[in-house]
Design an enzyme around this catalytic site. Structure first.
Site, mmCIF file in Angstrom:
data_model
loop_
_atom_site.group_PDB
_atom_site.id
_atom_site.type_symbol
_atom_site.label_atom_id
_atom_site.label_comp_id
_atom_site.label_asym_id
_atom_site.label_seq_id
_atom_site.Cartn_x
_atom_site.Cartn_y
_atom_site.Cartn_z
ATOM 1 N N HIS A 99 0.891 -1.340 -0.152
ATOM 2 C CA HIS A 99 0.217 0.087 -0.056
ATOM 3 C C HIS A 99 0.855 1.246 0.082
ATOM 4 C CE1 HIS A 99 -3.079 -2.883 2.106
ATOM 5 N NE2 HIS A 99 -3.486 -2.708 0.664
ATOM 6 N N GLU A 157 1.159 3.633 2.912
ATOM 7 C CA GLU A 157 1.667 3.267 4.331
ATOM 8 C C GLU A 157 3.195 3.288 4.278
ATOM 9 O OE1 GLU A 157 0.135 -0.662 4.582
ATOM 10 O OE2 GLU A 157 -1.990 0.299 4.620
ATOM 11 N N HIS A 200 2.989 -3.379 6.889
ATOM 12 C CA HIS A 200 1.876 -2.705 6.805
ATOM 13 C C HIS A 200 2.010 -1.469 7.518
ATOM 14 C CE1 HIS A 200 -0.722 -4.663 3.702
ATOM 15 N NE2 HIS A 200 0.112 -5.487 4.104
ATOM 16 N N GLU A 237 1.745 -4.345 11.525
ATOM 17 C CA GLU A 237 1.203 -3.382 11.448
ATOM 18 C C GLU A 237 1.899 -2.238 12.271
ATOM 19 O OE1 GLU A 237 -1.484 -2.418 9.165
ATOM 20 O OE2 GLU A 237 -2.407 -4.240 8.811
#
Length: 1115
Positions: A817, A820, A914, A999
Site C-alpha cells: 500500500h 503506508e 504494513h 502493522e
C-alpha cells in the site's frame, strides 16, 4: 418493664403483613366488590407497613413471594392499591412488570374508561403509575397498542388540555408510548403531532415541567419521518425556531436549558428528512441557530445546546459537489486490458461526459416501513456480532494439493541460486564477482550514461562535484525552480518555462548541507540519478527537496498533541460562516492539476503557491477560501475514483508568523488518529540548509469531521447519502522565503529505495552473501527488486555448503500500500540490521536465508497513490488469483512462495510490513484455526482444533523486546474479507504457520516506553531491527531437536494468561474521549461505521450531549 426484643418484633411484623395479605386474598373476587371499604382499609395498612419497614417491602416484592400476585389480583377489581407500587423503588417496579402488572394496569384503564365520565382521580393515579412502569417494560409500547390504551390517553389529553394536573402524567405516558416507532406513526395519524404543537408555548415560568415533558414526547414522535413530514407540511418549522429563539432570549439565567434543548431535539429530528432541511433553510434557521449558539459559547454549561445546534446546522448545510470536473484521477493510465468486472471495469464502462462528482440519487430517502420494531435492542445486539469471521472449517485448513504444476514454477529456480551454489571457487573475491555479475544494482536501476529516459530530458547533470547545485529540482534542464540572489532564496514553481531561463538563475547557487555524516546511506547526487531511471505516469521532471536533502530524525521527543476543548466546534462554525456570510469567501483557485499546462495559477503574491509534481506527490487542487485559509483536494488513485488519504505537497510564498489554516476536504475514512493526537509532517528547506534536514510533526487545532461535500454513490460502492470528511490543521512558518513540504507520513519514495539499496551494497563484506535480482517489471516499467541476504559458508567443505543450503528461509515484503510509508522505514531498519557488522547480525545471517521484496507496489509509490497500483486495485486483495499482466509483483512473489512449497522449503516465517491509520502501537495479525473458531459460533471437533501454538511465539517475543509492540492489539482470527490477503493466502495455500501482517502505527504509542509519543523514523527503523532480534530468539527455540521441548518453551513464552484478542484490520480501537465524526445524527440511509460524537467532556452527566444518536457507541 421488659427490654425491646428486635427478633420478637420482626417476627410479629412479618406475621402481621402475612395476615393482612391473607385477608386481602380472601376478599378477592365478588367479596371485594361487596366490601370495598374493607379492601381499602387492608391495602392502606399493607402500604403503611411497607413504607415504614424496608424488610417487609422486600418480602412482598420478592419474586418468590406470593404477595405480588395477591395484590395484582386485587388490582384487577379495585384501584385502591395503586399507590402500593408507586411508592416502590425501581427494582420493585421491575418485579411488578415481571408479574404481568403492566397488562393489569391497562385492563384497569380500559375498565375505568367505560365510566361516563371517567374518574379524574383514578385516571390521574393510573397514568402516574403507567409513567413509572413504562421505562421498565420493554414491551410497554406493544402492550399499550394491543390493549387500546393509546386512544384513551390521547382523548384524555384532548379533553384536559387546560388541566395541567392530569395533563402532566398523560404526557409522560404518551412519551413512553412514542418510543415505539409503530406507535409513533399511529399517533401521528390520529393528529397527536398537531396536538403537541398546541401545548408547546412561548417563554413562561409557569408549567415548565409540563412543557419539558411535552417537548420530549414531541421529539420522540418526530423521529418518525412520516410525522416529521406532517410537521413540515403544517408549517411548524418556523414556529419551532421562533419559540426556541424566544426561550433563548428570555432565559437569561439559563434555568430552563432542558426546555431549550427539547426544542432543538425536535428540530434535529425534523431535519432528518430532506423536506425538513429545506424548510429549516427557508425559515432562516442557519442564521438563527448560528447567532444563538455564538451567544452561548462563553457559557460552558450550555454546550449541549451548542452541540445540538451545530449538529442541525451541519446537517442542513447544503450538500456541495467537490470542485472537480471528475472524481477519477487527474492522471490517466490505459490498462493493457480491463478486468471483466469490479470497480475498475465500472470506471471504464462509464459513458463519456458522465458527471461522476455527485448524483441526484444521493438525496433519495428511504420510505418508512410501518412494521413493528419492538425488539430494537435485540436487533442491535445481533448486529454487533461479527459476521466477517470465517466459519468454513475447510477454508481454515491449508490446502492439501498445490495449485500449480512444478513445471510452470521451475523458471523461478534462478531466484534461488543459493540453494544450489557449490562455491567451488578458488578465491572468495572472484566468487563475489561471479555472483554480482548475475544482477548488480547498477544493472538493475541505473540508466546507461547519455541514454534518454522516458519522460525526462537529459541535457546535463544538475549536480556539480563541489556540492553546490543550481535549481536542485531540475531534471534534464526543465526549469521548475528559481534561486534568487542577494543572499536570500526566492523559490517557487515556474509554469511553462521550458524555454530560456533567467540569466540570474544561472549564477545562483544553493549551499547544500553535507548530510553524509548524519546520513551515511543518503547521497543527493545518487538520488537524482535514481530519479532519472524512475517511470511515472505524469512524467515527473522535478525532485522534492526533502527527498534530495534527506531526513535526519530529530533528537527531541514529539508528544501526542493534546486536543484543545471545543476545537472541532470552532472549525465547524467557521465552515458554517461560509453559508451565512458568502461575501467573505474568496473561492480563488491557486493550484489545479486538471489544468496540466499550468497548474500553478499566478497572482499578485497574495496567495500561497502549491506544488505536488514530484515523485510520490499528491495534491490535486488548492482553493483559497479566506486570506489565510485554503481548501485542498487530494487526487484519487490512478484508475480509481477514491482512496484519498496520502498527501505530499509543497508550499511557498508564505508570510512569517501568520497562522494559516489548511482543510483537506475529500478524506473518506470515518475515523482518524488526527482526532487522537496525531499531527501532520512538515519539512522546511531553510531548516535543512541550516543543517537540520528533517521532517517534524506540526499543526495545531487539528481535527477530523464529516463535511458538507457530497460523495457520489459511484465512488462509495453504491452507498447513497455519503459525505466526505475534512482534515483541518493550522500552522505558521518561521522563515522568510522558505519552501515547506507537508506530508501525511514520512515520505519514502521508490527512488529512495533504489538509492538505499545501492548504498547498502557498500556495507557488504566478504562474509555477507547479498544478491539483488529483478523479480519483474511493473505496468509502467519500473523494476521490482528481490533481495537475498544470508551469511557466506565458512568454507567450501561439504558440511558447510550443506548447512548453508539448508538454512530456514524467512520471506519478508513491504509497501504493498503506497500510503503506508512507515512500512518502508521499518523495512529500512530490517535491511540495515541484516547488513550490519554486529555479532547478532552475523548470527542472524548464519541462521537464516532472507528473501525480501522491499516494495511490492513501486508504481503506486511513484505516482502518489494511497492504496492501489496502476491497475486501480488493492494489490493486497489479489493474492488468491493474481493476474500476471495486471498484478505482476503479486503474481511473481506468490510464484516464488509456490516454488518453495514445491521443493519442500516453505518459509519458516512470512511477514508483510504494513502501516495502520486508525490504531496506535505496532502489532501483528496472524492466522489460527482455534482462535477463529473461538470467536464464532461454529461447532468443531477436537481434531479440527489441533494446532501448534507456535504462531504466537514471534509476536510474544516482540512484545518482550520491542517497546512499540503491543501484544494486546494482535489478532489471529481469519476473516472472510481478508481471505485474499498475503497473510491468509500464504498461510492457507503455502502452509506457512507463522504468516503475519505486521502493522505499524502512523500516529504513536499508548503503552510501553513510547507511551504518549508520536512515532518517528527512528522508532520505525528500530522496530525493523527488533524484528530481526526476535527472529534470532525464535531460531534458538526452533533449533531445538526435541520438538516437545520446543512446544513447552513456546508455551512458556506465550504464557497461559495471554488473552485471545480479536481486532478487525480496519477497526479503530475504543477511546475514552468522544469525538464527533459525523455531520448528522440519524443518517437517513444509515451510517455503518462507528462514529463517535460530540466534543470531549469531563462531566459524565452530559453523555447525552456527546452523542448524535443519544448512545455513545464504542467499538
Amino acid at each position: 418493664m421488659s427490654a425491646f426484643n428486635p427478633y420478637v418484633f420482626k417476627k410479629y411484623f412479618n406475621s402481621r403483613v402475612l395476615m393482612l395479605l391473607g385477608q386481602l386474598e380472601r376478599l378477592n373476587g365478588e367479596a371485594m366488590m361487596r366490601d370495598v371499604e374493607t379492601a381499602r382499609q387492608v391495602t392502606t395498612k399493607i402500604l403503611h407497613l411497607i413504607q415504614t419497614q424496608e424488610k417487609s417491602g422486600k418480602e412482598v416484592m420478592s419474586k418468590g413471594s406470593s404477595g405480588m400476585e395477591v395484590i395484582l389480583a386485587s388490582l384487577e377489581v379495585t384501584s385502591f392499591a395503586l399507590l402500593l407500587c408507586v411508592s416502590g423503588r425501581g427494582r420493585r417496579v421491575g418485579v411488578f412488570v415481571s408479574k404481568g402488572g403492566t397488562g393489569v394496569l391497562f385492563q384497569i384503564l380500559n375498565t375505568a374508561n367505560k365510566d361516563m365520565p371517567p374518574s379524574e382521580e383514578l385516571m390521574l393515579q393510573l397514568h402516574s403509575l403507567l409513567a413509572k412502569v413504562g421505562p421498565k417494560d420493554r414491551k410497554f409500547g406493544v402492550k399499550a397498542r394491543l390493549s387500546g390504551a393509546l386512544n384513551i390517553t390521547v382523548n384524555l389529553i384532548k379533553q384536559n388540555i387546560q388541566n395541567t394536573k392530569l395533563l402532566l402524567p398523560c404526557l409522560q405516558v404518551l412519551r413512553a408510548y412514542s418510543t415505539n416507532s409503530v406507535n409513533a406513526i399511529s399517533l401521528g395519524k390520529n393528529g397527536v403531532v398537531e396536538l403537541m404543537f398546541k401545548i408547546v408555548a412561548p417563554y413562561s415560568k409557569k408549567n415548565t415541567s409540563l412543557l419539558k415533558v411535552a417537548l420530549d414526547a414531541l421529539g420522540a414522535l418526530l423521529k418518525s419521518k412520516t410525522n416529521a413530514r406532517r410537521a413540515v407540511d403544517g408549517g411548524h418549522v418556523p414556529v419551532m425556531l421562533a419559540l426556541y429563539l424566544d426561550w433563548h432570549r428570555n432565559d437569561t439565567r439559563h434555568r430552563y436549558m432542558l426546555i431549550r434543548k427539547g426544542f432543538l431535539v425536535c428540530l434535529r429530528n425534523i431535519t432528518n428528512i430532506k423536506l425538513g432541511r429545506k424548510a429549516f433553510i427557508e425559515a432562516d434557521g442557519m442564521r438563527i441557530l448560528y447567532n444563538s449558539s455564538t451567544e452561548c459559547l462563553p457559557v460552558r454549561t450550555l454546550d449541549p445546546l451548542v452541540n445540538t445546534s451545530s449538529l442541525i446546522m451541519r446537517k442542513c448545510f447544503p450538500k456541495n459537489r467537490l470542485p472537480l470536473p471528475t472524481i477519477k484521477s487527474a492522471f490517466h493510465y490505459q490498462l493493457p486490458h480491463v478486468p471483466a468486472a469490479g470497480p475498475v471495469a465500472q470506471l471504464y464502462s462509464q459513458p463519456p461526459g458522465v458527471d461522476d462528482v455527485v448524483d441526484e440519487s444521493d438525496d433519495n430517502e428511504e420510505t418508512e416501513a410501518d412494521t413493528d420494531s419492538e425488539n430494537e435492542e435485540d436487533e442491535k445486539d445481533h448486529g454487533t456480532a461479527n459476521d466477517d469471521i470465517e466459519t468454513d472449517l475447510n477454508k481454515l485448513h491449508p490446502k492439501k494439493s498445490p495449485s500449480r504444476l512444478f513445471e510452470e514454477l521451475r523458471v523461478y529456480e534462478r531466484f534461488f541460486l543459493e540453494l544450489s551454489e557449490d562455491f567451488q571457487v578458488s578465491a572468495r573475491t572472484s566468487l563475489w564477482v561471479e555472483l554480482l555479475n548475475i544482477a548488480t544494482l547498477n544493472d538493475i536501476f541505473l540508466a546507461p550514461a547519455g541514454e534518454a529516459l522516458k519522460g525526462v530530458k537529459q541535457e546535463g547533470s544538475p549536480v556539480s562535484a563541489t556540492r553546490h547545485i543550481q535549481s536542485p529540482l531540475l531534471l534534464g534542464g526543465i526549469a521548475a525552480r528559481r534561486v534568487g540572489g542577494g543572499g536570500g532564496s526566492n523559490w517557487g514553481s515556474d509554469c511553462g518555462s521550458e524555454g530560456a531561463e533567467d540569466e540570474s538563475v544561472e549564477g545562483a547557487v544553493l549551499e547544500v548541507p553535507d548530510t553524509a555524516l548524519l546520513l551515511p546511506l543518503h547521497d543527493p547526487d545518487l538520488y537524482v540519478e535514481m530519479v532519472k531511471g524512475t517511470n511515472s505516469v505524469p512524467q515527473y521532471a522535478e525532485v522534492a527537496y526533502p527527498d534530495y536533502f534527506g531526513h535526519v530524525a530529530p533528537t527531541f521527543r514529539e508528544p501526542l498533541l493534546d486536543r484543545v476543548y471545543g476545537v472541532q466546534r470552532s472549525k465547524i462554525f467557521q465552515d458554517i460562516e461560509r453559508l451565512i456570510h458568502p461575501n467573505d469567501i474568496l473561492d480563488k483557485v491557486v493550484y489545479d492539476l486538471d489544468i496540466p499546462s499550468c497548474p500553478v495559477i499566478e497572482d499578485n503574491g497574495e496567495s500561497l503557491k502549491f506544488n505536488s509534481q514530484f515523485e510520490s506527490g499528491n495534491l490535486r487542487k488548492a482553493v483559497q477560501v479566506r486570506k489565510y485559509e485554503y481548501d485542498l483536494v487530494l487526487n484519487s488513485d490512478i484508475n480509481s475514483n477514491h482512496y484519498h488519504q496520502w498527501f505530499y505537497f509543497e508550499v511557498s510564498g508564505m508570510r512569517v508568523g501568520t497562522m494559516y489554516r489548511f482543510n483537506i476536504i475529500n478524506c473518506e475514512k470515518s475515523n482518524s488518529q488526527f482526532n487522537y493526537g496525531m499531527q501532520v509532517l512538515m519539512y522546511s528547506v531553510q531548516e535543512a540548509i541550516s543543517g537540520r534536514p528533517r521532517w517534524v510533526r506540526t499543526g495545531t487545532d487539528i481535527c477530523y469531521y464529516k463535511n458538507h461535500f457530497a460523495r457520489s454513490s459511484i465512488a462509495a460502492g453504491g452507498q447513497k447519502g455519503k459525505s466526505y470528511y475534512t482534515l483541518t490543521f493550522s500552522t505558521n512558518f518561521s522563515h522568510k522565503d522558505d519552501v515547506c513540504y507537508f506530508a501525511y507520513h514520512y515520505p519514502y519514495t521508490y527512488s529512495t529505495l533504489k538509492m538505499h539499496l545501492s548504498k547498502l551494497e557498500a556495507l557488504r563484506t566478504p562474509e555477507i552473501y547479498l544478491r539483488q535480482d529483478v523479480l519483474c517489471e511493473t505496468l509502467s516499467g519500473n523494476s521490482c527488486p528481490l533481495l537475498t541476504i544470508t551469511a557466506m559458508p565458512e568454507s567450501n567443505s561439504n558440511d558447510h555448503i550443506c548447512q548453508f543450503r539448508n538454512r530456514p528461509l524467512i520471506f519478508l515484503s513491504a509497501r504493498v500500500h503506497p500510503g503506508e510509508t512507515n512500512a518502508s522505514w521499518v523495512m529500512k531498519g530490517t535491511l540495515e540490521f541484516l547488513m550490519g557488522p554486529s555479532p547478532l547480525a552475523a548470527s542472524l545471517r548464519e541462521a537464516y536465508i532472507f528473501k525480501i521484496v522491499p516494495m511490492l507496489n513501486p508504481d503506486g509509490v511513484v505516482n502518489g497513490n494511497h492504496r492501489c497500483s496502476l491497475s486501480g486495485e488493492d494489490l493486497n486483495r489479489q493474492w488468491q488469483n493474481p493476474n500476471p499482466e495486471l498484478h505482476p509483483t503479486i503474481y511473481h512473489t506468490k510464484s516464488l512462495l509456490q516454488y518453495l512449497a514445491h521443493i519442500q522449503r516453505a518459509p519458516l516465517v512470512f511477514c508483510d510490513y504494513h502501516g495502520h491509520s486508525r490504531k496506535k502501537n505496532v502489532f501483528m495479525y496472524g492466522c489460527s484455526v482455534k482462535e477463529t473458531v473461538w470467536q464464532s459460533n461454529i461447532s468443531a471437533t477436537s481434531s479440527d482444533l489441533q494446532e501448534d501454538l507456535g504462531y504466537r511465539t514471534l509476536p510474544k517475543i516482540l512484545s518482550q523486546i520491542a517497546p512499540a509492540f503491543s501484544m494486546a492489539s494482535c489478532s489471529f482470527v481469519v476473516e472472510r474479507s481478508k481471505e485474499s490477503t498475503a497473510r491468509v493466502v500464504v498461510w492457507r495455500e503455502i502452509g506457512v504457520q507463522r504468516s503475519y501482517t505486521m502493522e505499524s502505527t502512523l500516529c504513536g504509542c499508548d503503552q510501553g516506553k513510547y507511551k504518549g509519543l508520536q512515532i518517528g523514523t527512528r522508532e520505525l527503523e528500530e522496530m525493523g531491527a527488533q524484528f530481526c532480534m526476535a527472529l534470532l530468539r525464535l531460531k534458538r527455540l526452533t533449533g531445538l531437536r526435541n520438538h516437545q521441548h520446543l512446544l513447552d518453551l513456546e508455551s512458556d513464552i506465550i504464557g497461559t494468561s495471554c488473552p485471545t484478542t480479536y481486532v478487525m484490520e480496519e477497526d479503530e480501537p475504543s477511546f475514552m474521549e468522544a469525538i464527533d465524526y459525523s455531520a448528522e445524527s440519524n443518517d437517513e440511509d444509515g451510517e455503518p461505521e462507528n462514529e463517535h460524537a460530540g466534543e470531549v467532556h469531563d462531566n459524565p452527566d452530559h453523555i447525552d450531549q456527546l452523542s448524535d444518536s443519544e448512545n455513545n457507541h464504542r467499538e
